[in-house]
Design a protein around this motif. Structure first.
Motif, PDB file in Angstrom:
ATOM      1  N   UNK A  72      44.665  49.877  45.541  1.00 33.46           N
ATOM      2  CA  UNK A  72      45.893  49.181  45.185  1.00 33.46           C
ATOM      3  C   UNK A  72      45.579  47.927  44.385  1.00 33.46           C
ATOM      4  N   UNK A  73      46.619  47.333  43.820  1.00 33.89           N
ATOM      5  CA  UNK A  73      46.437  46.213  42.897  1.00 33.89           C
ATOM      6  C   UNK A  73      45.786  45.008  43.569  1.00 33.89           C
ATOM      7  N   UNK A  74      46.140  44.740  44.836  1.00 31.32           N
ATOM      8  CA  UNK A  74      45.577  43.586  45.527  1.00 31.32           C
ATOM      9  C   UNK A  74      44.087  43.740  45.774  1.00 31.32           C
ATOM     10  N   UNK A  75      43.675  44.903  46.267  1.00 32.45           N
ATOM     11  CA  UNK A  75      42.257  45.146  46.548  1.00 32.45           C
ATOM     12  C   UNK A  75      41.438  45.168  45.268  1.00 32.45           C
ATOM     13  N   UNK A  76      41.942  45.841  44.230  1.00 35.09           N
ATOM     14  CA  UNK A  76      41.198  45.895  42.965  1.00 35.09           C
ATOM     15  C   UNK A  76      41.056  44.512  42.347  1.00 35.09           C
ATOM     16  N   UNK A  77      42.104  43.663  42.476  1.00 31.95           N
ATOM     17  CA  UNK A  77      42.022  42.297  41.951  1.00 31.95           C
ATOM     18  C   UNK A  77      40.945  41.509  42.691  1.00 31.95           C
ATOM     19  N   UNK A  78      40.900  41.634  44.016  1.00 33.92           N
ATOM     20  CA  UNK A  78      39.917  40.901  44.812  1.00 33.92           C
ATOM     21  C   UNK A  78      38.504  41.365  44.495  1.00 33.92           C
ATOM     22  N   UNK A  79      38.263  42.676  44.468  1.00 30.90           N
ATOM     23  CA  UNK A  79      36.921  43.188  44.218  1.00 30.90           C
ATOM     24  C   UNK A  79      36.445  42.884  42.802  1.00 30.90           C
ATOM     25  N   UNK A 135      39.105  36.366  49.360  1.00 27.41           N
ATOM     26  CA  UNK A 135      38.730  37.523  48.547  1.00 27.41           C
ATOM     27  C   UNK A 135      38.062  38.613  49.384  1.00 27.41           C
ATOM     28  N   UNK A 136      37.273  38.210  50.393  1.00 21.76           N
ATOM     29  CA  UNK A 136      36.563  39.199  51.202  1.00 21.76           C
ATOM     30  C   UNK A 136      37.443  39.742  52.338  1.00 21.76           C
ATOM     31  N   UNK A 137      38.113  38.870  53.077  1.00 24.52           N
ATOM     32  CA  UNK A 137      38.918  39.334  54.219  1.00 24.52           C
ATOM     33  C   UNK A 137      40.270  39.895  53.786  1.00 24.52           C
ATOM     34  N   UNK A 138      40.809  39.413  52.668  1.00 26.68           N
ATOM     35  CA  UNK A 138      42.068  39.880  52.090  1.00 26.68           C
ATOM     36  C   UNK A 138      43.263  39.792  53.054  1.00 26.68           C
ATOM     37  N   UNK A 156      50.235  35.929  42.445  1.00 26.06           N
ATOM     38  CA  UNK A 156      49.923  36.386  41.095  1.00 26.06           C
ATOM     39  C   UNK A 156      48.424  36.402  40.815  1.00 26.06           C
ATOM     40  N   UNK A 157      47.690  35.447  41.401  1.00 28.98           N
ATOM     41  CA  UNK A 157      46.253  35.365  41.106  1.00 28.98           C
ATOM     42  C   UNK A 157      45.556  34.570  42.204  1.00 28.98           C
ATOM     43  N   UNK A 158      44.347  35.012  42.592  1.00 28.47           N
ATOM     44  CA  UNK A 158      43.517  34.281  43.552  1.00 28.47           C
ATOM     45  C   UNK A 158      42.214  33.931  42.850  1.00 28.47           C
ATOM     46  N   UNK A 159      42.014  32.647  42.614  1.00 31.05           N
ATOM     47  CA  UNK A 159      40.783  32.194  41.977  1.00 31.05           C
ATOM     48  C   UNK A 159      39.881  31.568  43.030  1.00 31.05           C
ATOM     49  N   UNK A 164      47.702  31.276  42.766  1.00 32.93           N
ATOM     50  CA  UNK A 164      48.947  31.103  42.011  1.00 32.93           C
ATOM     51  C   UNK A 164      50.031  31.967  42.637  1.00 32.93           C
ATOM     52  N   UNK A 165      51.172  31.326  42.945  1.00 29.17           N
ATOM     53  CA  UNK A 165      52.309  32.018  43.555  1.00 29.17           C
ATOM     54  C   UNK A 165      53.503  31.890  42.622  1.00 29.17           C
ATOM     55  N   UNK A 166      54.170  33.026  42.379  1.00 31.46           N
ATOM     56  CA  UNK A 166      55.406  33.019  41.580  1.00 31.46           C
ATOM     57  C   UNK A 166      56.593  33.165  42.523  1.00 31.46           C
TER      58      UNK A 166
END
Length: 484
Positions: A72-79, A135-138, A156-159, A164-166
């Protein structure tokens, strides 16, 4: 000529030597390695290459590799973010190693620098470690709908330092990562996005509880975004002794938490309509008598004492104006619409103020809206013959035929005084017809009785009855125009 070429060669050689000496200028010694301007430029160029490769790696993993695996989008973004950090870290050490810096000679220096940074940059360090943890525990992923410290929105983004939250108002908020670990976070999308919302309801204590329950459940089942399973429920919470009202709660399940405010509003409209149909009252009877106009009361009492009958007191301002609901029901096509259906039109329509002499729509323009005149006056002019054929005033409607049949405007519409319009456009009507198919039949039936409707389609009654009835022709036209 040869002398000129020789001179130019000497100048170029001298310039080259000057540049070479400039880039060879010694700046400092670090880790047993002497650094010059040239070596610093080279180091900076290598670091830029590392950052570019890191960003390309992140995009490749996020857009090509992980979607093919089915993440999913959240896991792929984190990895993908973690992958880019790993590439950056490895590239950094490779670049430093290639410069010839002796790491063993930097141990004491690095320890001192680390201590200084640890004291001076506690918050940044905390956010950095929090970012790695996220990023690791999600517990929070990109795409989740969350609430933290009265802030709600989509991630929206985790750096590495912040997230970033919309918000639902499309405002982007940068939140330090440490706040997600130090405070309680409500993640509406965690594991199962379905959630239950509760709507409290008060009705007068004389109301029949079974009738109230029936009305609430009927309202819940009309809202398409409410899930059928788990089914809606009604809880009777007892009597509010202070207000002499019965307390109920409507509990429904939804699968898009971000729309909960919109769904609650829609349910409140539906509940109000159901209560009105069943004569259920939500307003408590007044328990106090307030005298707002003592001089008028004294005048009435004085008249009674003198033996003259009391006269009705005229209000300061006359009651005037129409409800949009009543105006829409004056349009023959909406006469049989329920208040719930008309609410959809009213919600998505909009008002527009026009000065005298402004053109609303021109002859032969596409029919993309029709208009209710709330105040003012509009003239209907056939420009091809330069003739005014009608004047429409407040409470009347214009332009509906072109919208419903998708035909060009047969006349120009122009205001003759300051005017306020309520506009129902194509998208508005399409939304209504998509959710209430029987309304399309009612409109087609009404239009099939009007000769000008068939004439605008270029069909006579005799031609229409050979293959299809006027109703069928117009019904097909409406289906085509509104993509039903």
């Amino acid at each position: 000529m040869e002398f000129q070429e020789l001179f130019n060669g000497i100048v170029v050689q001298g310039l080259f030597e000057e540049l070479s000496n400039f880039f060879s200028t010694h700046l400092f010694t670090f880790g047993g390695k002497q650094f010059s301007i040239g070596s610093m430029v080279e180091l900076l160029f290598q670091l830029i290459i590392v950052l570019v490769i890191s960003n390309l790696t992140k995009q490749l993993l996020k857009q090509r590799v992980f979607p093919g695996v089915g993440l999913n989008i959240g896991t792929s973004e984190s990895l993908s973010t973690i992958g880019s950090y790993v590439v950056t870290l490895i590239g950094f050490f490779v670049v430093i190693e290639s410069t010839g810096i002796n790491f063993s000679s930097l141990t004491v220096f690095a320890g001192a620098i680390g201590l200084g940074f640890g004291i001076g940059l506690q918050n940044i360090t905390s956010n950095f470690i929090s970012g790695i943890t996220l990023l690791f525990e999600q517990p929070v992923k990109v795409g989740d709908y969350i609430e933290v410290e009265q802030l709600a929105g989509i991630v929206e983004d985790i750096s590495i330092r912040s997230t970033t939250i919309r918000t639902i108002n499309n405002v982007f908020v940068i939140v330090p990562n440490s706040r997600f670990l130090e405070n309680g976070v409500v993640n509406w999308s965690y594991r199962d996005p379905k959630c239950r919302i509760v709507i409290p309801i008060l009705v007068v204590d004389e109301s029949d509880s079974l009738t109230v329950m029936e009305a609430l459940l009927a309202a819940a089942r009309q809202e398409s975004r409410v899930l059928a399973a788990p089914s809606p429920e009604v809880y009777f919470k007892g009597l509010d002794a202070e207000k002499s009202m019965l307390k109920f709660e409507l509990l429904v399940w939804i699968e898009r938490p971000i729309e909960q405010d919109s769904i609650k509003s829609a349910l409140q409209f539906l509940i109000e309509a159901e209560f009105r149909d069943r004569d259920l009252d939500t307003k408590a009877a007044p328990t106090d008598i307030v005298f707002n106009d003592l001089p008028t009361i004294a005048q009435l009492l004085q008249g009674i004492q003198n033996g003259s009958p009391p006269k009705a007191i005229a209000p300061d301002k006359p009651i005037s104006g129409w409800l949009l609901r009543d105006l829409l029901k004056k349009v023959s096509y909406f006469q049989h619409c329920s208040d719930v259906e008309l609410r959809q039109v009213i919600e998505k329509g909009y008002r527009k103020k026009l000065a005298a002499g402004e053109v609303i729509a021109r002859e032969n323009d596409p029919g993309d809206a029709f208009y209710l005149i709330l105040s003012g006056a509009v003239e209907v002019v056939v420009e091809s013959i330069d003739q005014q054929v009608a004047v429409r005033r407040s409470g009347e409607f214009i332009g509906e035929m072109s919208l419903l049949l998708g035909t060009p405007r047969s006349a120009t519409l122009r205001t003759i005084e300051d005017t306020i319009l309520f506009i129902v456009d194509h998208a508005n009507l399409q939304s209504l017809l998509s959710s209430h198919h029987e309304l399309a039949d009612q409109i087609a039936e009404a239009l099939s009785q009007r000769q000008e409707a068939l004439k605008s389609l270029g069909v006579t009654v005799t031609e229409a009855t050979k293959e299809e009835t006027p109703f069928q022709l117009i019904r097909k036209q409406i289906e085509s125009i509104f993509d039903l």
